[in-house]
Design a protein around this motif. Structure first.
Motif, PDB file in Angstrom:
ATOM      1  N   ARG A  19       0.786  -1.475   0.033  1.00 57.45           N
ATOM      2  CA  ARG A  19       0.084  -0.027  -0.061  1.00 57.45           C
ATOM      3  C   ARG A  19       0.852   1.250  -0.006  1.00 57.45           C
ATOM      4  NH1 ARG A  19      -3.270  -3.239   3.590  1.00 57.45           N
ATOM      5  NH2 ARG A  19      -2.022  -2.282   5.326  1.00 57.45           N
ATOM      6  N   SER A  20       1.889   1.466   0.886  1.00 54.30           N
ATOM      7  CA  SER A  20       2.819   2.610   0.975  1.00 54.30           C
ATOM      8  C   SER A  20       3.452   2.512  -0.369  1.00 54.30           C
ATOM      9  CB  SER A  20       3.934   2.156   1.988  1.00 54.30           C
ATOM     10  OG  SER A  20       4.595   3.153   1.798  1.00 54.30           O
ATOM     11  N   CYS A  22       2.286   1.846  -3.525  1.00 52.74           N
ATOM     12  CA  CYS A  22       1.464   2.138  -4.533  1.00 52.74           C
ATOM     13  C   CYS A  22       0.347   3.450  -4.258  1.00 52.74           C
ATOM     14  CB  CYS A  22       0.543   1.034  -5.197  1.00 52.74           C
ATOM     15  SG  CYS A  22       1.674  -0.203  -5.761  1.00 52.74           S
ATOM     16  N   THR A  23       0.321   3.548  -3.152  1.00 55.01           N
ATOM     17  CA  THR A  23      -0.744   4.828  -2.808  1.00 55.01           C
ATOM     18  C   THR A  23      -0.311   6.017  -3.716  1.00 55.01           C
ATOM     19  OG1 THR A  23      -1.175   3.974  -0.372  1.00 55.01           O
ATOM     20  CG2 THR A  23      -1.734   6.363  -0.703  1.00 55.01           C
ATOM     21  N   SER A  31      -7.355   8.485  -9.043  1.00 51.57           N
ATOM     22  CA  SER A  31      -8.118   8.802  -8.080  1.00 51.57           C
ATOM     23  C   SER A  31      -9.523   8.946  -8.119  1.00 51.57           C
ATOM     24  CB  SER A  31      -7.589  10.414  -7.787  1.00 51.57           C
ATOM     25  OG  SER A  31      -7.802  11.223  -9.023  1.00 51.57           O
ATOM     26  N   ILE A  34     -10.917   5.807  -6.522  1.00 47.36           N
ATOM     27  CA  ILE A  34     -10.826   5.423  -4.965  1.00 47.36           C
ATOM     28  C   ILE A  34     -12.295   5.880  -4.421  1.00 47.36           C
ATOM     29  CG2 ILE A  34      -9.966   6.581  -2.786  1.00 47.36           C
ATOM     30  CD1 ILE A  34      -7.518   7.398  -4.719  1.00 47.36           C
ATOM     31  N   CYS A  55       5.733   0.327  -7.220  1.00 52.46           N
ATOM     32  CA  CYS A  55       4.701  -0.046  -7.337  1.00 52.46           C
ATOM     33  C   CYS A  55       4.551  -1.190  -8.476  1.00 52.46           C
ATOM     34  CB  CYS A  55       3.517   1.094  -7.661  1.00 52.46           C
ATOM     35  SG  CYS A  55       1.991   0.710  -7.431  1.00 52.46           S
TER      36      CYS A  55
END
Length: 61
Positions: A19-20, A22-23, A31, A34, A55
């Motif tokens: 997650r870190s 690819c966020t 966006s 989401i 990522c």
């Protein structure tokens, strides 16, 4: 995309490290998807060439 695609299931149980990694890319590229995880996963795969190296490792070919 609502099937049991292992890549989508994998994305839903992503590690904190994944997650870190690819966020930032998710916010930059996907966006509008989401918080829909399957849609984010599909978007990230479609934009794989634009993902950061960290990522890209989460989304193998």
């Amino acid at each position: 995309m609502l099937g049991l695609d292992p890549s989508i299931v994998h994305a839903q149980v992503a590690t904190a490290e994944q997650r870190s990694a690819c966020t930032p890319d998710a916010f930059r590229l996907c966006s509008g998807e989401i918080p829909n995880i399957p849609a984010i996963t599909a978007c990230m795969r479609q934009n794989r060439s634009q993902l950061s190296p960290a990522c890209k490792a989460v989304f193998p070919k």
